[in-house]
Design a protein around this motif. Structure first.
Motif, PDB file in Angstrom:
ATOM      1  N   UNK A  12      28.012  26.789  -6.992  1.00  0.00           N
ATOM      2  CA  UNK A  12      28.434  26.006  -8.152  1.00  0.00           C
ATOM      3  C   UNK A  12      27.372  24.960  -8.449  1.00  0.00           C
ATOM      4  N   UNK A  13      26.979  24.880  -9.706  1.00  0.00           N
ATOM      5  CA  UNK A  13      25.913  23.945 -10.104  1.00  0.00           C
ATOM      6  C   UNK A  13      26.254  23.393 -11.481  1.00  0.00           C
ATOM      7  N   UNK A  14      26.112  22.092 -11.627  1.00  0.00           N
ATOM      8  CA  UNK A  14      26.321  21.432 -12.910  1.00  0.00           C
ATOM      9  C   UNK A  14      24.960  21.196 -13.562  1.00  0.00           C
ATOM     10  N   UNK A  15      24.801  21.673 -14.784  1.00  0.00           N
ATOM     11  CA  UNK A  15      23.556  21.492 -15.533  1.00  0.00           C
ATOM     12  C   UNK A  15      23.911  20.993 -16.923  1.00  0.00           C
ATOM     13  N   UNK A  16      23.574  19.745 -17.193  1.00  0.00           N
ATOM     14  CA  UNK A  16      23.889  19.180 -18.499  1.00  0.00           C
ATOM     15  C   UNK A  16      25.382  19.202 -18.755  1.00  0.00           C
ATOM     16  N   UNK A  17      25.770  19.757 -19.872  1.00  0.00           N
ATOM     17  CA  UNK A  17      27.176  19.814 -20.255  1.00  0.00           C
ATOM     18  C   UNK A  17      27.894  21.058 -19.791  1.00  0.00           C
ATOM     19  N   UNK A  18      27.319  21.762 -18.799  1.00  0.00           N
ATOM     20  CA  UNK A  18      27.913  23.011 -18.317  1.00  0.00           C
ATOM     21  C   UNK A  18      28.027  23.037 -16.795  1.00  0.00           C
ATOM     22  N   UNK A  19      28.946  23.863 -16.321  1.00  0.00           N
ATOM     23  CA  UNK A  19      29.073  24.148 -14.891  1.00  0.00           C
ATOM     24  C   UNK A  19      28.853  25.647 -14.734  1.00  0.00           C
TER      25      UNK A  19
END
Length: 140
Positions: free
Chosen positions: A99-106
């Motif tokens: 699981x990785x959060x990038x900007x406005x997305x997961x």
């Protein structure tokens, strides 16, 4: 090419584990389809959830669900159990995802079922909707 944005939700279900009385668990749904169906579709063979439960299963200590909820936020990036043995030990068998959060997305990638990675199966979720769905995972 823009990533397809999926929708995460959870559905309360009754499960019978180890031939005991019924307990509560949550079904992980992506675009209203159970995770097991996505795994079957991408792996090319039928895959069943069988006796695996989510970390939110009412028969596990609350701390297991709390720790999973933190890792599922994806910041910092983490490997997370989506389904595991009702004993709570991922070594008994687990479905995991990075699981990785990038900007406005997961993003969910590198989904693994016991013994192998499911190729070509990854998901991108809009961050705010995802975190809202995740907030509803408390059974007790």
């Amino acid at each position: 090419m823009a990533a397809v944005i999926h929708r995460l939700s959870f559905e309360l279900i009754d499960v019978e584990v180890f031939q005991s009385s019924s307990s509560s668990d949550l079904e992980i749904l992506i675009d209203d389809q159970p995770l097991a169906e996505w795994i079957s579709l991408c792996s090319g063979d039928p895959w069943q959830r069988s006796s695996l439960v989510t970390p939110f299963y009412s028969g596990l200590p609350r701390s297991v669900g709390d720790a999973t909820r933190r890792r599922l936020r994806g910041h910092p990036p983490a490997e997370c159990e989506l389904l595991l043995c009702p004993c709570g030990d991922p070594q008994c068998g687990a479905v995991t995802v990075e699981v990785r959060q990038l900007g406005g997305h997961v993003h969910w990638r590198r989904l693994r079922v016991p013994g192998r990675e499911v190729e070509h199966l990854s998901f991108c979720f809009e961050r705010e909707a995802y975190l809202s769905a995740l907030a509803g995972t408390k059974l007790r």
